[in-house]
Design an enzyme around this catalytic site. Sequence first.
Site, PDB file in Angstrom:
ATOM      1  N   ALA A  61      -2.470  -4.445  -0.333  1.00 19.40           N
ATOM      2  CA  ALA A  61      -1.461  -5.436  -0.714  1.00 19.40           C
ATOM      3  C   ALA A  61      -1.518  -6.605   0.264  1.00 19.40           C
ATOM      4  CB  ALA A  61      -0.086  -4.794  -0.686  1.00 19.40           C
ATOM      5  N   GLY A 102      -3.949  -0.323  -0.958  1.00 18.12           N
ATOM      6  CA  GLY A 102      -4.160  -0.734  -2.341  1.00 18.12           C
ATOM      7  C   GLY A 102      -5.616  -1.059  -2.649  1.00 18.12           C
ATOM      8  N   GLU A 105      -7.080   2.182  -3.474  1.00 20.00           N
ATOM      9  CA  GLU A 105      -6.510   2.633  -4.753  1.00 20.00           C
ATOM     10  C   GLU A 105      -7.161   1.909  -5.928  1.00 20.00           C
ATOM     11  OE1 GLU A 105      -2.374   2.059  -3.363  1.00 20.00           O
ATOM     12  OE2 GLU A 105      -2.051   4.108  -4.075  1.00 20.00           O
ATOM     13  N   GLU A 125      -0.480   3.764   4.486  1.00 19.61           N
ATOM     14  CA  GLU A 125       0.918   3.463   4.137  1.00 19.61           C
ATOM     15  C   GLU A 125       1.937   4.253   4.951  1.00 19.61           C
ATOM     16  OE1 GLU A 125      -1.574   3.713   2.087  1.00 19.61           O
ATOM     17  OE2 GLU A 125      -1.442   2.106   0.602  1.00 19.61           O
TER      18      GLU A 125
END
Length: 693
Positions: A61, A102, A105, A125
């Site tokens: 992110a 992310g 991911e 995270e």
Amino acid sequence: MSVEYTTRDGVAILALHNPPVNGLNLASRQALVELLECANEDAQIKAIVVTGDAQAFSGGADIREFNTPLVSQEPTLPSVIAAFEQSHKPTVAAIDGLALGGGLELALGMNHRVASANAKIGLPEVKLGILPGAGGTQRLPRAAGLEIALNMIVSGAPVRAKELANTRLFDRVVDGDVVAAAVALAAEKARGGELPRIRDWKVEHPNAEGFLGFARMQAQALSARYPAPLKCVDAIAAAVKLPFDQGLSVERESFGLLLLSPQSQALRHGFFSQRAAAKIADIGAEVALREIQRVGVIGAGTMGGGITMNFLNVGIPVTLLEVKQDALDRGLATIRKNYENSAKKGKLTAQQVEQRMALITPVLTYDALQDADLLIEAVYEDFAAKQAVFEQLDKVAKRGAILASNTSTLDVNRIAATTARPHDVLGMHFFSPANVMSLLEVVRGSATAKDVLATVMALAKKIGKTAVVSGVCDGFIGNRMIEQYGRQAGFLLDEGALPAQVDRAAEVFGFAMGPFRMSDLAGNDIGWAVRKRRASERPDMIYSKTADKLCELGRFGQKTGKGWYDYRPGERNARPSPEVDAMIENHSAELGVTRRKISDEEIVERLVYALINEGAHILEDGIAAKASDIDVVYLTGYGFPAWQGGPMFYADRVGLYNVLAAMRRYAKGYQGAAWKPAPLLVRLAESGETFNR
Ligand code: NAD
């Protein structure tokens, strides 16, 4: 353009371009979905490769979008991943540099993954008190295996792609051009066959139930303080036991809850505060940095040696000066021993030890310092000694060299004034052990030039330090505050507490070490010297006499085998000392104080509120530019619990009104004169404001 679109051999290549780490901001997410659609609609295209650049596939992110509505604007990351998962042409992630959070991911949503051997792969995270929220807890265990995935997710630590080469996570781990390898794989897969999707795989493990039980127990121990690790285990358990989409719902629900948890808010505050600390209001990008190619260190004692190692570790040569050959030899031997210990632990090779040692030029005369770009003084804490050193440096240092002092308590402006170039002088207050501790207080003198400050801040980053700017005052930010904390700890002893109770209360709050164990580690004689000085400098500053009595008994701490506690030879276990406890009780009797039972809650309030009050003075005096800088100092240098966010953040959370009310209550008690609420605190409390804005 946040994603570049090119084609090669009938394969579309979507290259993320959002420096510095290809964060997945809204523009990148939109572009990924649009370009995927173009590629799927273009009959010439057989397959799709998504990549980044040599620095990063993607760091996850985009933190610039955190705490803004953009982060949840569609297409969100889960929607982007879903779009890739539904692609009817093969998709391949080509990973170089790093794939974190992310970013990983996203790669897990593709049919195939190719990585360069040294790429850093991770889901960090948990370090922000949350869990991967875009399918990471569901897909990584399916792809990398239960144990590897659980360790990665619960620790948050990244691993090299080559260490994952034997898992199903990567189709190929390569040493060369990762995009070329991905294009070749994509072309091969485009010839036909099933499109594999991680969501359809099962988590394979011979004893998943047993392993998860064990992992849960370990996470539970951590979760007494913050809930994220246990939630990670629960989400991974869902990946084992539930159909994919139900597992995703478990992950989503935990993600939402954790995001709102006070611990995550505090951890995110710490993260952003560290970044903010590097920004100085009156210094912009237009300030050109000075070049630092060689460093000189004066004094090869405890601090000088540790400071030197920081530069050797990043390949910067150091000229190390001592007055006598034997002191120089001792200093060099300690540095070598530290490196050899790292080598024994497998952290360095024997060759690396020699390479680092070879970067030191040991010298006994000042003329050898002529070519240093930065000179750091770390001699005895005595003004006359420092003055003599700076006068010498002024004579030999080249024009434009930066002159720094590692003083803990002396006036940096006075030191600067001993030279003809005060604009080149500043303080670099390292913490002990200087090669280990990440905090560096950079002390800005009244004459320090902007480029000098900016250069040292940039250099601090290069050597892996968290630098915070402090103005000139006795103790700078950290030690000036800790003195007030130490005073309260002493008063608590006079009134009825014993060291073990105070330490336990502080440690349950989350401090790495309570005040008395910390003092035994640092050496009780250090505070003794400060208090002796204070008697003439600041007669208004009252202390409990217990610490002086302790030193009169020769109880200097771990180094003498006894301090506030007793230590058995070769052990660091602090054992309560009947001698000390009796001394404390006798002292109360001498004072005529009837000892009372003090609650743990009161102990923590008095310790932490003493920090907060001095922090407020420091802000008001302009010694710290912002409250979050103070939090960074305490989080990185003083063992303040990360999930409490730092003293100023904690004050805001308790509510300044409540903090002030408690201080006014304590002001009526024993040694109440120590509780004079800082005017800034009173103002903010009365107007309902906070320290951190
Ligand atoms: P130390 O006694 O271990 O080392 C000082 C060294 O300086 C000795 O090796 C001595 O031989 C050498 N020295 C003295 N005069 C010299 C001169 N004129 N030229 C060259 N070398 C000289 O002390 P230390 O603990 O390393 O402290 C050094 C400085 O760092 C002090 O200002 C101290 O306040 C500061 N400091 C110490 C700590 C700590 O925890 N020890 C933490 C932060 C800052």
